[in-house]
Write an enzyme that holds these catalytic residues in place. Structure first.
Site, PDB file in Angstrom:
ATOM      1  CB  CYS A   1      -4.097  -1.447   4.628  1.00 54.86           C
ATOM      2  SG  CYS A   1      -3.157  -1.393   6.143  1.00 54.86           S
TER       3      CYS A   1
ATOM      4  CG  ASN B   1      -4.869   3.849   0.352  1.00 54.55           C
ATOM      5  OD1 ASN B   1      -4.118   3.313  -0.470  1.00 54.55           O
ATOM      6  ND2 ASN B   1      -4.673   3.794   1.665  1.00 54.55           N
TER       7      ASN B   1
ATOM      8  CD  GLU C   1      -5.549   4.648   5.686  1.00 58.53           C
ATOM      9  OE1 GLU C   1      -5.183   3.871   6.584  1.00 58.53           O
ATOM     10  OE2 GLU C   1      -5.888   4.266   4.555  1.00 58.53           O
TER      11      GLU C   1
ATOM     12  CG  ASN D   1       1.812   1.689   4.340  1.00 55.26           C
ATOM     13  OD1 ASN D   1       2.226   2.808   4.066  1.00 55.26           O
ATOM     14  ND2 ASN D   1       1.952   0.699   3.503  1.00 55.26           N
TER      15      ASN D   1
ATOM     16  CE  LYS E   1      -7.278   1.095   3.744  1.00 58.35           C
ATOM     17  NZ  LYS E   1      -6.038   1.598   4.412  1.00 58.35           N
TER      18      LYS E   1
ATOM     19  CD  GLU F   1      -2.328   1.243   2.924  1.00 57.52           C
ATOM     20  OE1 GLU F   1      -1.796   0.634   3.864  1.00 57.52           O
ATOM     21  OE2 GLU F   1      -3.420   1.856   3.024  1.00 57.52           O
TER      22      GLU F   1
HETATM   23  N1  ING Z   1      -3.517   0.669   8.578  1.00 59.47           N
HETATM   24  C1  ING Z   1      -3.946  -0.040   9.692  1.00 59.47           C
HETATM   25  C2  ING Z   1      -4.537  -1.409   9.378  1.00 59.47           C
HETATM   26  O1  ING Z   1      -5.746  -1.616   9.321  1.00 59.47           O
HETATM   27  C3  ING Z   1      -4.780  -0.019  11.886  1.00 59.47           C
HETATM   28  C4  ING Z   1      -4.822   0.738  10.601  1.00 59.47           C
HETATM   29  C5  ING Z   1      -3.581  -0.141  12.572  1.00 59.47           C
HETATM   30  C6  ING Z   1      -5.921  -0.611  12.347  1.00 59.47           C
HETATM   31  C7  ING Z   1      -3.551  -0.883  13.775  1.00 59.47           C
HETATM   32  C8  ING Z   1      -5.914  -1.364  13.542  1.00 59.47           C
HETATM   33  C9  ING Z   1      -4.722  -1.489  14.243  1.00 59.47           C
HETATM   34  O2  ING Z   1      -3.722  -2.317   9.259  1.00 59.47           O
HETATM   35  C10 ING Z   1      -4.151   0.955   7.403  1.00 59.47           C
HETATM   36  N2  ING Z   1      -3.436   1.685   6.530  1.00 59.47           N
HETATM   37  O3  ING Z   1      -5.284   0.587   7.167  1.00 59.47           O
END
Ligand code: ING
Length: 328
Positions: free
Chosen positions: A168, A107, A143, A193, A124, A47
């Site tokens: 993601c 995204n 985001e 990410n 996304k 991503e």
């Molecule tokens: N990043 C994260 C993901 O869903 C996140 C956001 C991080 C959610 C940690 C929950 C815990 O992997 C993206 N870019 O969606």
């Protein structure tokens, strides 16, 4: 005769804010070359593979972030990727921030075949994080400020099979895999990410690797598909990102994984016909799924909590299937 696709999960280490597009494209080209040397038909990048994960910062005016977006694909700085792909006969998946001519921001990920043509684009759907500046956080996850949601999950005939994309946070939602699975998806490509630190519930920090594996493996198994999860990893501007890129088979088993937090290629020989071992047995949707039983509820946005359940009153709730009969 089995349909084999050799796939490279091209994990990237961190991209710092000061790293230029040409510097990043050089890294991507090196991974593409490594993939070709390893006999890959397809190299899967993460991503937002062209920039640092910029939604970690707030800007007062969105236009201050315009330089993080691509206004054309391929553009002058990404064209070398397409040319090299065609020259090597290796396709690729690339995640990046898209700014459309009419001003929409997504995204986005694309699927490029071995002749260098774009055969699929995905925007996304599940945008995590928050919409407004939240200074209490060590870093933002904006985001929902920087992107609009896409309009769905599609599959594409490519690399001899049925290929789908997600990005993601999409990988955490079972619907993502099921909507792809219902379209016959045999190979799902998912860049991510993922910051290790999750501000709303820091206890989840220690579980990031487990949750990543959990969702990739269950999504693969429950829909009889291969799933390729590819990270941008390492420490970006002081923010630690999860690595652990992996290629998962339709059995749910891990076929290849990255073991560093840098630029690293993990390769697996994907046998697309293995999908039938699950799609035509355990998870024969036509024979065993019962949408008529759950179809009415799956369009529901929030949870349906029957009256009285939370207060601990058994109460008469239409959702109960208590027939009042005594079970012997
Ligand atoms: N990043 C994260 C993901 O869903 C996140 C956001 C991080 C959610 C940690 C929950 C815990 O992997 C993206 N870019 O969606």
């Amino acid at each position: 005769m089995s349909r084999f696709v050799t796939v490279g999960a091209a994990q990237m280490g961190p991209i710092q804010r000061s790293d230029t597009r040409p510097e990043v494209v050089e890294r991507l080209l090196a991974l593409l070359h490594s993939g070709a040397d390893a006999g890959c038909d397809l190299v899967v990048f993460p991503e937002l593979a062209l920039t640092t994960f910029f939604p970690r910062w707030w800007v007062d005016d969105l236009s201050e972030a315009d330089h993080f977006y691509e206004t054309e694909m391929p553009g002058p700085e990404t064209r070398p990727l397409f040319d090299k792909a065609k020259q090597l006969g290796v396709g690729f998946h690339l995640g990046y921030a898209e700014l459309t001519p009419d001003g929409h921001r997504y995204n986005t990920a694309i699927l490029v075949e071995r002749d260098g043509t774009i055969v699929g684009r995905y925007r996304k759907v599940h945008l995590p994080g928050h919409e407004d500046h939240e200074p209490w956080r060590a870093f933002q996850h904006l985001e929902r400020y920087y992107f609009e949601p896409g309009d769905g999950f599609a599959v594409h005939g490519a690399f001899g099979g049925v290929v789908g994309m997600a990005i993601c946070n999409d990988r955490r939602w079972p619907e993502t895999y099921r909507v792809l699975g219902l379209q016959g998806c045999e190979l799902a490509l998912i860049g991510y990410n993922t910051p290790i630190h999750y501000a709303p519930d820091p206890d989840q920090d220690r579980l990031q690797g487990f949750h990543n594996r959990l969702v990739l493996q269950s999504g693969a198994y429950q829909n009889g598909m291969w799933v390729v999860g590819v990270a941008k990893a390492g420490e970006e501007e002081g923010c630690a990102l999860l690595g652990e890129s992996a290629i998962i088979g339709p059995s749910g088993e891990v076929h290849a994984t990255c073991t560093t937090e840098g630029d690293e290629l993990a390769v697996a020989r994907v046998d697309l016909d293995l999908c039938a071992d699950y799609k035509e047995t355990l998870f024969d949707f036509e024979r065993y799924r019962r949408p008529e039983v759950y179809g009415a509820i799956t369009g529901q946005r929030g949870p349906l909590v029957p009256e009285g359940i939370r207060e601990g009153r058994a109460g008469e709730s239409e959702a109960s299937n208590d027939t009042g009969e005594e079970y012997l």
